[in-house]
Motif scaffolding. Structure first.
Motif, PDB file in Angstrom:
ATOM      1  N   LYS A   1      10.325  11.922 -16.938  1.00 21.79           N
ATOM      2  CA  LYS A   1       9.946  10.845 -16.025  1.00 21.79           C
ATOM      3  C   LYS A   1       8.731  11.234 -15.197  1.00 21.79           C
ATOM      4  CE  LYS A   1      14.265   8.387 -15.685  1.00 21.79           C
ATOM      5  NZ  LYS A   1      15.538   8.252 -15.000  1.00 21.79           N
ATOM      6  N   GLN A   2       8.535  12.545 -15.079  1.00 22.11           N
ATOM      7  CA  GLN A   2       7.357  12.999 -14.332  1.00 22.11           C
ATOM      8  C   GLN A   2       6.078  12.514 -14.983  1.00 22.11           C
ATOM      9  OE1 GLN A   2       7.290  17.131 -13.610  1.00 22.11           O
ATOM     10  NE2 GLN A   2       9.434  17.204 -12.971  1.00 22.11           N
ATOM     11  N   PHE A   3       6.127  12.328 -16.307  1.00 21.91           N
ATOM     12  CA  PHE A   3       4.906  11.897 -16.977  1.00 21.91           C
ATOM     13  C   PHE A   3       4.509  10.490 -16.579  1.00 21.91           C
ATOM     14  CE2 PHE A   3       6.634  15.126 -19.876  1.00 21.91           C
ATOM     15  CZ  PHE A   3       5.605  16.040 -19.739  1.00 21.91           C
ATOM     16  N   LEU A   4       5.477   9.793 -16.027  1.00 20.12           N
ATOM     17  CA  LEU A   4       5.167   8.461 -15.504  1.00 20.12           C
ATOM     18  C   LEU A   4       4.935   8.522 -13.998  1.00 20.12           C
ATOM     19  CD1 LEU A   4       7.851   6.132 -17.137  1.00 20.12           C
ATOM     20  CD2 LEU A   4       5.441   6.230 -17.678  1.00 20.12           C
ATOM     21  N   ALA A   5       5.354   9.634 -13.378  1.00 24.35           N
ATOM     22  CA  ALA A   5       5.380   9.773 -11.927  1.00 24.35           C
ATOM     23  C   ALA A   5       6.373   8.799 -11.314  1.00 24.35           C
ATOM     24  CB  ALA A   5       3.992   9.566 -11.313  1.00 24.35           C
ATOM     25  N   ALA A   6       7.244   8.258 -12.159  1.00 20.58           N
ATOM     26  CA  ALA A   6       8.195   7.247 -11.700  1.00 20.58           C
ATOM     27  C   ALA A   6       9.303   7.134 -12.729  1.00 20.58           C
ATOM     28  CB  ALA A   6       7.494   5.898 -11.566  1.00 20.58           C
ATOM     29  N   ASP A   7      10.351   6.334 -12.412  1.00 23.05           N
ATOM     30  CA  ASP A   7      11.382   6.074 -13.414  1.00 23.05           C
ATOM     31  C   ASP A   7      10.906   4.974 -14.355  1.00 23.05           C
ATOM     32  OD1 ASP A   7      13.018   7.934 -12.224  1.00 23.05           O
ATOM     33  OD2 ASP A   7      14.016   6.467 -10.940  1.00 23.05           O
ATOM     34  N   SER A   8      10.110   4.097 -13.805  1.00 29.93           N
ATOM     35  CA  SER A   8       9.620   2.979 -14.604  1.00 29.93           C
ATOM     36  C   SER A   8       8.301   2.518 -13.969  1.00 29.93           C
ATOM     37  CB  SER A   8      10.673   1.874 -14.570  1.00 29.93           C
ATOM     38  OG  SER A   8      10.186   0.735 -15.217  1.00 29.93           O
ATOM     39  N   VAL A   9       7.440   1.950 -14.791  1.00 31.15           N
ATOM     40  CA  VAL A   9       6.113   1.574 -14.278  1.00 31.15           C
ATOM     41  C   VAL A   9       5.754   0.180 -14.795  1.00 31.15           C
ATOM     42  CG1 VAL A   9       3.638   2.055 -14.547  1.00 31.15           C
ATOM     43  CG2 VAL A   9       5.229   3.932 -14.122  1.00 31.15           C
ATOM     44  N   VAL A  10       5.179  -0.641 -13.883  1.00 30.74           N
ATOM     45  CA  VAL A  10       4.623  -1.913 -14.332  1.00 30.74           C
ATOM     46  C   VAL A  10       3.112  -1.718 -14.385  1.00 30.74           C
ATOM     47  CG1 VAL A  10       4.452  -4.390 -13.940  1.00 30.74           C
ATOM     48  CG2 VAL A  10       6.450  -3.125 -13.104  1.00 30.74           C
ATOM     49  N   ARG A  11       2.552  -1.943 -15.561  1.00 32.74           N
ATOM     50  CA  ARG A  11       1.144  -1.668 -15.783  1.00 32.74           C
ATOM     51  C   ARG A  11       0.419  -2.984 -15.925  1.00 32.74           C
ATOM     52  NH1 ARG A  11      -0.652   3.428 -18.581  1.00 32.74           N
ATOM     53  NH2 ARG A  11      -2.787   2.904 -19.144  1.00 32.74           N
ATOM     54  N   SER A  12      -0.757  -3.089 -15.311  1.00 33.66           N
ATOM     55  CA  SER A  12      -1.447  -4.375 -15.376  1.00 33.66           C
ATOM     56  C   SER A  12      -2.953  -4.168 -15.348  1.00 33.66           C
ATOM     57  CB  SER A  12      -1.023  -5.227 -14.170  1.00 33.66           C
ATOM     58  OG  SER A  12      -1.835  -6.375 -14.084  1.00 33.66           O
ATOM     59  N   GLY A  13      -3.650  -5.047 -16.026  1.00 32.46           N
ATOM     60  CA  GLY A  13      -5.113  -4.984 -16.041  1.00 32.46           C
ATOM     61  C   GLY A  13      -5.725  -5.742 -14.862  1.00 32.46           C
ATOM     62  N   ARG A  14      -4.886  -6.446 -14.146  1.00 30.39           N
ATOM     63  CA  ARG A  14      -5.402  -7.148 -12.961  1.00 30.39           C
ATOM     64  C   ARG A  14      -4.487  -6.868 -11.775  1.00 30.39           C
ATOM     65  NH1 ARG A  14      -5.012 -13.137 -15.366  1.00 30.39           N
ATOM     66  NH2 ARG A  14      -5.449 -12.051 -17.300  1.00 30.39           N
ATOM     67  N   ALA A  15      -4.937  -7.274 -10.595  1.00 31.45           N
ATOM     68  CA  ALA A  15      -4.190  -6.928  -9.374  1.00 31.45           C
ATOM     69  C   ALA A  15      -2.748  -7.408  -9.491  1.00 31.45           C
ATOM     70  CB  ALA A  15      -4.866  -7.558  -8.166  1.00 31.45           C
ATOM     71  N   LEU A  16      -1.831  -6.578  -8.980  1.00 31.44           N
ATOM     72  CA  LEU A  16      -0.410  -6.909  -9.092  1.00 31.44           C
ATOM     73  C   LEU A  16      -0.030  -7.869  -7.966  1.00 31.44           C
ATOM     74  CD1 LEU A  16       0.614  -3.209  -9.529  1.00 31.44           C
ATOM     75  CD2 LEU A  16       1.039  -4.953 -11.254  1.00 31.44           C
ATOM     76  N   PRO A  17       0.668  -8.961  -8.275  1.00 32.23           N
ATOM     77  CA  PRO A  17       1.086  -9.874  -7.203  1.00 32.23           C
ATOM     78  C   PRO A  17       1.895  -9.120  -6.140  1.00 32.23           C
ATOM     79  CG  PRO A  17       1.553 -10.810  -9.362  1.00 32.23           C
ATOM     80  CD  PRO A  17       1.075  -9.420  -9.593  1.00 32.23           C
ATOM     81  N   VAL A  18       1.596  -9.419  -4.880  1.00 30.36           N
ATOM     82  CA  VAL A  18       2.232  -8.697  -3.770  1.00 30.36           C
ATOM     83  C   VAL A  18       3.756  -8.842  -3.827  1.00 30.36           C
ATOM     84  CG1 VAL A  18       2.289  -8.450  -1.263  1.00 30.36           C
ATOM     85  CG2 VAL A  18       0.196  -9.208  -2.402  1.00 30.36           C
ATOM     86  N   GLU A  19       4.213 -10.051  -4.258  1.00 31.60           N
ATOM     87  CA  GLU A  19       5.671 -10.285  -4.232  1.00 31.60           C
ATOM     88  C   GLU A  19       6.438  -9.375  -5.192  1.00 31.60           C
ATOM     89  OE1 GLU A  19       3.755 -13.863  -6.322  1.00 31.60           O
ATOM     90  OE2 GLU A  19       3.341 -12.550  -4.622  1.00 31.60           O
ATOM     91  N   TRP A  20       5.762  -8.860  -6.209  1.00 34.83           N
ATOM     92  CA  TRP A  20       6.471  -7.957  -7.120  1.00 34.83           C
ATOM     93  C   TRP A  20       6.936  -6.714  -6.375  1.00 34.83           C
ATOM     94  CZ3 TRP A  20       3.303  -7.729 -12.350  1.00 34.83           C
ATOM     95  CH2 TRP A  20       3.264  -9.033 -12.902  1.00 34.83           C
ATOM     96  N   ARG A  21       6.013  -6.149  -5.633  1.00 34.28           N
ATOM     97  CA  ARG A  21       6.364  -4.932  -4.911  1.00 34.28           C
ATOM     98  C   ARG A  21       7.397  -5.246  -3.820  1.00 34.28           C
ATOM     99  NH1 ARG A  21       2.439  -0.572  -1.804  1.00 34.28           N
ATOM    100  NH2 ARG A  21       4.021   1.070  -1.717  1.00 34.28           N
ATOM    101  N   GLN A  22       7.210  -6.428  -3.168  1.00 34.43           N
ATOM    102  CA  GLN A  22       8.159  -6.812  -2.114  1.00 34.43           C
ATOM    103  C   GLN A  22       9.560  -6.944  -2.699  1.00 34.43           C
ATOM    104  OE1 GLN A  22       6.260 -10.356  -0.745  1.00 34.43           O
ATOM    105  NE2 GLN A  22       5.066  -9.293   0.835  1.00 34.43           N
ATOM    106  N   ARG A  23       9.632  -7.563  -3.867  1.00 36.86           N
ATOM    107  CA  ARG A  23      10.925  -7.768  -4.518  1.00 36.86           C
ATOM    108  C   ARG A  23      11.575  -6.406  -4.838  1.00 36.86           C
ATOM    109  NH1 ARG A  23      14.445 -11.969  -6.859  1.00 36.86           N
ATOM    110  NH2 ARG A  23      15.722 -10.813  -8.338  1.00 36.86           N
ATOM    111  N   ALA A  24      10.740  -5.505  -5.387  1.00 32.36           N
ATOM    112  CA  ALA A  24      11.263  -4.174  -5.741  1.00 32.36           C
ATOM    113  C   ALA A  24      11.816  -3.477  -4.504  1.00 32.36           C
ATOM    114  CB  ALA A  24      10.175  -3.340  -6.391  1.00 32.36           C
ATOM    115  N   VAL A  25      11.054  -3.561  -3.409  1.00 35.87           N
ATOM    116  CA  VAL A  25      11.484  -2.903  -2.166  1.00 35.87           C
ATOM    117  C   VAL A  25      12.779  -3.542  -1.673  1.00 35.87           C
ATOM    118  CG1 VAL A  25      10.883  -2.544   0.263  1.00 35.87           C
ATOM    119  CG2 VAL A  25       9.157  -2.180  -1.523  1.00 35.87           C
ATOM    120  N   SER A  26      12.840  -4.888  -1.757  1.00 32.93           N
ATOM    121  CA  SER A  26      14.039  -5.556  -1.253  1.00 32.93           C
ATOM    122  C   SER A  26      15.260  -5.215  -2.108  1.00 32.93           C
ATOM    123  CB  SER A  26      13.823  -7.075  -1.204  1.00 32.93           C
ATOM    124  OG  SER A  26      13.836  -7.574  -2.531  1.00 32.93           O
TER     125      SER A  26
END
Lengths: 221, 828
Positions: B55-80
């Motif tokens: 998992k260290q190779f990802l620096a995370a357990d899971s990663v969302v990868r995107s070619g454009r800016a990530l919608p703010v609500e995605w991160r908010q949802r993850a945090v919530s």
């Protein structure tokens, strides 16, 4: 009382059937002592096993105190043995993992009798092994092992004691001692004693003598 | 009616124990449980350690990868939802100094919390002492890769500009956990704070950037989040887990996991075999006990209660002790090998303990109990007079039921039917053929023996006389040897294929954007530096627009499975190495046909099949090509691979650049600086870190495998010991009788050695046959390996059988000539 009624035993062999016992009938009353003698292979031990309910007959029946064994299944026969029968084997059949004391305690414990320890100790002292209570069978001589076996047989106070060549594996001197012990205990306990032997001295001590020959039995006069 | 017995199973057990009757069985049970628990717990702990390491190779357990800016609500949802989060942004950009030195750096901007897994290592000076601070560059600061200091001629404290934003250099990036999976990296790293990005002004709509939302937390929560997110993803956005972060590592781990599961499963079978053997001996020795107890008036129920209860107690006792011992074994393993393995123990879970306990109880229930129970039903005189053979109290049905339940355990343990099936196939062959062959071989043994000297005659006659017991023993030896051979074969194949995957000197740097005019000078430059030049591949960027005239959807938002795909095209007259043709044919060298070859996953993505006509756009041009072949490419080879390949004639008219790879030893890393100075338009991708990480993982997993193999070999040896022990009584007795009759030491020992060695040799032969079948099935069906013949196992199996069984037999029976015969006869 033991009653054999037309007792037959045959076993399948390669070329047919071998008849070991060919219709044996007799009666032994309570408190009697009886010896069955005969040549090797004449069927003595087989007969003794059937009388004690340790094996089943091909035909005929055995009654112990009026109870026909044929009507009993293996468990009921075991219960009857536990209650009324003691058996002394030629090869002693002590459990090697148990000490002399524990071997004698075994039938008492299996029957759920209280005071098994004291009773077993008493019997071992009576057979002269008071100092060898904690010895395992491998640490005892043949004569000593047979004495433990006799103590085990008498400890459960059986009404009938069967003994299969009790001196067969012992030297004359030790055999004599075992004979003495057997009859002494028999007398004091009032047990019916049926034994199989080659030993004329032993047979001579019994009130009744039966001669086994090729599967048939005759009472000697 | 019989009164209730005052004897309890515990009393029986204690007396048996004190009388020395339980030693072998308890030892077998204890070893079996502790080996199963120890191996399973070690494997399970190692697996979770390796997964968490990967998992260290990802620096995370899971990663969302995107070619454009990530919608703010995605991160908010993850945090919530309680997930830990961090964001990284990667892009190539010029880094400039106050002295106008310029260099194309691989910029990575990160937020607080990065990395969620693994460690960011940093030093104050370019090659100074490395520390892991858990910090990231503060706003206004930048950390540079050591090489970038030289390229930009800067020192700590100097300033570096990224776009419009000046940043103070406060440190050196020495290693990033996700350097491999997040390599935006065409140049040396510049790490900065994400808060500074707006001020740089370099990120514009359409910029080639990679945003990564790092997520950390429980699997279930991550799963739930992924399910919520997945429908919202559009083209260029995807969720990455360990398995798709680094395919080489994922596959290495996959196969290692397969191997470890196999090893654990074989541990279960070996343990079961050891218990079965000891249980058999136990029940044979106790047959008379049951008969005597019956002659003293015990009923069947009483015997069942006493012996059943005492076996159950024994099983429970062994299970508890075995658990503790097994846990200790895995803890000791980790302690002993912590440094080599380089991973901290992971979670063990309860399953290894359950399986260990179940193995003991199931084996006792199926192997020790049935013969005793059966004896309790037979008139005692027949048992005591040997009218029923104690050995045959165990029936084929018992073995069959026992075997089925052991396979059940194995399946439960491995969770893999193919793996279990492969081993079972080998075992069935060994057992089936074994009994047949054993009879034949043991028969021929006698024919040979009658012509040989007296030692041989006695040894071989013994074998023949006990042929059915010997057949069983031979089969059990064969099973143990077979399982050990299987593991040796698989381990060898696995390690060899890993080594072949990334041999020494594997190209660890890629060069892109090589202008046609730079091709030859670049090759000469490398050659002058002593670097072996690799083939150069032409590369043209293009897009698949339509299949058979049907225009494909542009992005995922349309809900269509098939989408347009942009890719680097190449042309080649021949099928490149590391490619296998799955369908169709390769074109002739000078073909003028308008055809194309697709990589299978790519073909699936655009929905194209063999014979379909693709519409392709390169620059402003559109043209058509028929799919002439579908290929499989080995992405683990770390060699240049292409999704789309054309015949040379088709791409001739388009502008192209070239791609090549080369191997650069770590100590010559500085060479890159002069290379890039001389060929400034070339982009270098540094794969040395990726390859290094893969090698490390492979090495660690390899060590773990060796370790587990050693434990399994030990378990196998125990089965062999138990197997020899099982027949020792009768052999001791017979030897004592022979000795009593005047047989000499040499004759007895010689015949015993011959007896065991011949048994061992035949068992080895059977084992090799079974091992070949199981190993073939495992390699081709269960473990996704290429089948490799291992001729070495033939002599190895047979010689090991002869030597090991011969020596063990001799050691176990030496009492026959050391102790006076009467003592032996009285004991057994």
């Amino acid at each position: 009382m033991i009653k054999a009624i037309n007792l037959q035993k045959s076993v399948p062999v390669a070329d047919g059937t071998l008849e070991i016992l060919r219709g044996i009938s007799f009666e032994i009353k309570r408190g009697e002592t009886a010896a069955i003698v005969g040549a090797s292979g004449s069927g003595k031990s087989t007969l003794l096993g059937l009388l004690a309910g340790l094996d089943t007959a091909s035909q005929g029946d055995v009654e112990i105190d009026g109870q026909p064994l044929i009507a009993l299944d293996e468990d009921a026969r075991a219960a009857l043995r536990g209650e009324k029968v003691g058996f002394v084997f030629q090869s002693f059949q002590l459990l090697p993992a148990l000490t002399a004391l524990e071997n004698v305690m075994l039938p008492l414990e299996l029957a759920g009798q209280s005071g098994a320890l004291q009773r077993a100790r008493d019997y071992l002292e009576r057979v002269g092994l008071g100092a060898r209570l904690d010895h395992y069978p491998t640490m005892l001589s043949g004569g000593e092992q047979q004495r433990v076996a006799i103590a085990r047989a008498f400890a459960a106070s059986p009404a009938i004691l069967f003994a299969d060549e009790p001196t067969g594996n012992l030297d004359t001197n030790t055999g004599n001692k075992i004979i003495e012990l057997l009859f002494e205990l028999n007398q004091s306990e009032g047990t019916t004693l049926v034994l199989v032997t080659h030993d004329e001295r032993l047979a001579a001590r019994c009130r009744r003598r039966f001669l086994m020959d090729s599967g048939t039995l005759e009472e000697a006069s | 009616m019989a009164a209730r017995s005052s004897m309890s199973p515990l009393v029986l057990l204690l007396r048996d124990w004190r009388g020395g009757e339980l030693g072998v069985l308890l030892a077998a049970l204890l070893l079996a449980v502790s080996v199963v628990v120890g191996i399973s717990a070690f494997v399970s702990s190692l697996q979770s350690a390796l997964v968490s390491e990967s998992k260290q190779f990802l620096a995370a357990d899971s990663v969302v990868r995107s070619g454009r800016a990530l919608p703010v609500e995605w991160r908010q949802r993850a945090v919530s939802e309680g997930l830990a989060t961090a964001v990284t942004l990667g892009f190539p950009s010029m880094a400039m100094t106050d002295q106008d030195e310029l260099y194309l750096a691989s910029i990575k901007a990160v937020t607080e919390g990065y990395p969620l897994r693994g460690q960011l290592r940093f030093s104050r000076e370019p090659y100074g002492q490395v520390t892991s601070t858990g910090a990231i560059p503060a706003p206004g600061e930048a950390w540079l890769a050591p090489r970038l200091f030289a390229l930009l001629k800067v020192a700590p404290g100097d300033r570096v500009w990224v776009g419009d934003k000046p940043l103070t250099i406060t440190g050196t990036v020495r290693s990033e956990p996700d350097a491999t999976s997040a390599s935006f990296g065409y140049g040396p790293r510049l790490l900065m704070n994400l808060d500074d990005i707006p001020a740089t002004g370099v990120i514009q709509p359409g910029s080639r950037v990679t945003w990564r939302l790092l997520l950390g937390g429980e699997d279930a929560v991550l799963q739930e989040f992924a399910e919520w997110l997945r429908p919202q993803l559009i083209q260029g956005q995807r969720i990455q887990g360990v398995e798709d972060g680094q395919p080489t590592i994922a596959r290495t781990l996959d196969r290692a996991q397969g191997f470890l599961l196999l090893a654990g499963s074989l541990g279960v079978v070996l343990a079961a075999a050891a218990i079965a053997l000891a249980a058999r001996r136990f029940s044979v020795r106790h047959t008379d006990h049951v008969a005597v107890m019956k002659s003293l008036g015990s009923s069947r129920q009483q015997i069942a209660r006493l012996y059943g209860g005492s076996l159950l107690l024994l099983g429970l006792l062994a299970t508890c002790l075995g658990w503790a011992l097994g846990w200790l074994i895995q803890a000791v393993f980790f302690r002993l090998f912590a440094e080599q393995l380089g991973v901290a123990p992971g979670q063990v879970g309860y399953e290894p303990f359950l399986i260990g306990g179940a193995t003991a109880l199931v084996c006792l229930g199926f192997f020790a109990w049935p013969p005793l129970e059966r004896r309790a039903r037979v008139p005692p005189m027949r048992v005591l007079r040997r009218e029923v053979d104690a050995d045959q109290g165990q029936r084929r049905g018992d073995y069959a039921r026992g075997a089925i339940s052991v396979f059940g355990l194995m399946w439960w343990y491995s969770g893999d039917l193919k793996l279990t099936g492969s081993v079972v196939a080998g075992l069935l062959l060994t057992v089936g053929l074994g009994f047949l062959l054993a009879q034949l071989l043991l028969g021929s043994g006698r024919a040979l023996g009658s012509a040989a000297g007296s030692v041989w005659r006695l040894g071989l006659a013994n074998l023949r006389r006990r042929s059915s017991a010997n057949a069983l023993q031979m089969v059990i030896f064969a099973i143990a040897i077979m399982l050990m051979l299987v593991l040796v074969i698989i381990r060898t194949a696995l390690i060899e294929q890993w080594q072949a995957q990334l041999p020494e000197g594997t190209p660890n740097h890629f060069m892109l954007n090589i202008a046609p005019g730079d091709q030859d000078p670049l090759a000469s430059f490398l050659q002058n530096q002593g670097i072996e030049p690799q083939p150069q591949f032409p590369m043209t960027r293009g897009r698949i627009m339509a299949v058979n005239g049907t225009v494909l959807a542009e992005d995922r938002s349309s809900g269509e499975e098939r989408r347009q795909r942009e890719a680097n095209f190449t042309h080649s007259a021949e099928l490149p190495a590391a490619n296998i043709l799955l369908e169709g044919t390769w074109w002739s060298v000078d073909t003028a046909e308008e055809v194309v070859s697709l990589e299978q996953e790519f073909a699936r993505g655009v929905g194209a099949e063999l014979g379909d006509v693709l519409t392709i756009r390169v620059g402003a041009d559109e043209f058509e090509a028929r799919v002439a072949s579908i290929r499989e490419s080995d992405w683990q080879s770390m060699k240049p691979n292409f999704f789309v390949i054309f015949p040379p004639a088709m791409l001739e008219r388009f502008p192209k650049t070239y791609l090549t790879s080369f191997f650069l030893p770590p100590e010559e890393k500085a060479l890159l600086n002069s290379l890039l100075k001389q060929f400034p338009t070339v982009t270098v991708i540094e794969l040395d870190i990726v390859i290094g990480e893969v090698r490390t993982i492979v090495e660690r997993v390899g060590q773990a495998i060796e370790l587990v193999l050693a434990v399994i070999l030990l378990a196998g040896a125990l089965v062999l010991v138990a197997g020899v022990q099982a027949s020792v009584d009768i052999r001791l007795r017979e030897s004592a009788l022979l000795r009593a009759m005047g047989a000499g030491r040499g004759l007895l020992l010689g015949s015993l050695v011959i007896e065991f060695a011949v048994l061992g040799g035949f068992a080895g032969l059977l084992a090799v046959l079974g091992a070949e079948v199981a190993a073939w099935a495992l390699q081709t069906q269960a473990l996704d390996l290429d089948y490799q013949a291992t001729p070495l196992v033939w002599p190895l199996g047979i010689v090991a059988g002869v030597l090991v069984i011969g020596v063990l037999g001799l050691l176990s029976c030496r009492r026959a000539v050391v102790v006076p015969p009467l003592v032996v006869l009285r004991e057994v």
